[in-house]
Design a protein around this motif. Structure first.
Motif, PDB file in Angstrom:
ATOM      1  N   ILE A 167      92.443 128.594  63.976  1.00 36.42           N
ATOM      2  CA  ILE A 167      91.266 127.256  63.464  1.00 36.42           C
ATOM      3  C   ILE A 167      91.029 128.335  62.415  1.00 36.42           C
ATOM      4  O   ILE A 167      90.419 127.270  61.447  1.00 36.42           O
TER       5      ILE A 167
ATOM      6  N   ILE B 118      90.387 126.419  58.338  1.00 33.76           N
ATOM      7  CA  ILE B 118      88.435 126.795  57.947  1.00 33.76           C
ATOM      8  C   ILE B 118      88.964 127.316  57.004  1.00 33.76           C
ATOM      9  O   ILE B 118      88.268 126.605  55.469  1.00 33.76           O
TER      10      ILE B 118
ATOM     11  N   TRP C 281      81.342 125.721  60.332  1.00 27.03           N
ATOM     12  CA  TRP C 281      81.125 127.372  59.728  1.00 27.03           C
ATOM     13  C   TRP C 281      80.085 127.303  58.080  1.00 27.03           C
ATOM     14  O   TRP C 281      79.436 126.156  58.524  1.00 27.03           O
TER      15      TRP C 281
ATOM     16  N   GLU D 246      81.153 123.065  69.144  1.00 27.67           N
ATOM     17  CA  GLU D 246      82.084 122.594  67.706  1.00 27.67           C
ATOM     18  C   GLU D 246      82.127 123.511  67.318  1.00 27.67           C
ATOM     19  O   GLU D 246      81.911 124.982  67.656  1.00 27.67           O
ATOM     20  N   PHE D 247      83.101 123.471  65.961  1.00 29.15           N
ATOM     21  CA  PHE D 247      83.815 124.862  65.129  1.00 29.15           C
ATOM     22  C   PHE D 247      82.914 124.682  63.717  1.00 29.15           C
ATOM     23  O   PHE D 247      83.450 123.360  63.644  1.00 29.15           O
TER      24      PHE D 247
ATOM     25  N   MET E 218      82.037 131.568  61.677  1.00 28.13           N
ATOM     26  CA  MET E 218      82.750 129.993  61.897  1.00 28.13           C
ATOM     27  C   MET E 218      82.057 130.746  63.407  1.00 28.13           C
ATOM     28  O   MET E 218      83.051 132.187  64.287  1.00 28.13           O
TER      29      MET E 218
ATOM     30  N   PHE F  12      84.890 119.608  64.236  1.00 27.38           N
ATOM     31  CA  PHE F  12      84.431 121.443  62.385  1.00 27.38           C
ATOM     32  C   PHE F  12      83.861 119.860  62.045  1.00 27.38           C
ATOM     33  O   PHE F  12      83.302 119.370  61.508  1.00 27.38           O
TER      34      PHE F  12
ATOM     35  N   ILE G 131      89.503 120.134  55.898  1.00 23.96           N
ATOM     36  CA  ILE G 131      89.666 121.120  57.210  1.00 23.96           C
ATOM     37  C   ILE G 131      90.833 119.901  57.789  1.00 23.96           C
ATOM     38  O   ILE G 131      91.706 120.658  58.213  1.00 23.96           O
TER      39      ILE G 131
END
Length: 204
Positions: free
Chosen positions: A20, A24, A136, A133-134, A148, A95, A60
């Motif tokens: 992951i 990113i 960044w 949610e990922f 992150m 993301f 991404i």
């Protein structure tokens, strides 16, 4: 699974953390390369921050789809304006670029409202799966990814979050090659040995 348990989500995602992080970082590195290319051509900087966010998201998404395409434990769902991933049937994720509150930035469409409402199930996904949610964010000058996070939310409120570390599963595709400046040409890398008078006399 408890949909909002940080420990359960962390346990489910730990094997994927390195990958992951990698997608990113690759996506952001691509934007830096594009930005550098634009500057070298004499193009002016982009006017709107959302232009950068949209480009990085696109990059991404492309890298993530490739990274997880052959992984049978990860399901990918492509939608018209986004892509979601389901990890081991336990965690549904997407993301996003984070705002000042570490929430993913969104235009509030019906699909987004369904995702950020913890009471809503997503069609085609396990109803018991957690939704996260990922997120960044870049540093203040936009030259590197600063953080992150895995973030669980209840609409516009963070329920919990944790930093995505790089422990857990690794893969060759996690190796990131970032653009770098060529080394300065300060002289030869190997300094030749200079013979002394004694060595010359001995024929060495």
């Amino acid at each position: 699974m408890d949909q909002y348990s940080e420990s359960d989500v962390r346990e489910a995602l730990t094997p994927y953390h390195a990958r992951i992080r990698a997608v990113i970082e690759r996506g952001f590195a691509e934007w830096l390369s594009v930005s550098e290319c634009r500057a070298s051509k004499g193009f002016s900087p982009v006017l709107y921050p959302r232009t950068i966010s949209n480009y990085v998201f696109d990059a991404i998404a492309r890298y993530a789809r490739t990274e997880f395409a052959s992984d049978k434990s990860v399901r990918t769902l492509d939608e018209s304006q986004t892509v979601k991933f389901c990890f081991d049937g336990k965690v549904i994720a997407r993301f996003k670029k984070g705002d000042d509150d570490n929430l993913g930035q969104n235009i509030l469409t019906l699909a987004v409202l369904d995702f950020i409402d913890p009471q809503m199930n997503l069609p085609g996904f396990p109803p018991e799966a957690a939704k996260v949610e990922f997120v960044w964010s870049a540093n203040d000058i936009g030259t590197a990814v600063q953080s992150m996070l895995v973030v669980a939310r209840n609409n516009d409120r963070v329920l919990w979050s944790y930093e995505i570390d790089d422990a857990g599963e690794s893969s060759e595709s996690s190796v990131i090659i970032l653009p770098s400046s060529p080394p300065d040409d300060d002289g030869p890398l190997v300094t030749p040995k200079i013979k002394t008078d004694d060595e010359t006399a001995k024929g060495e």
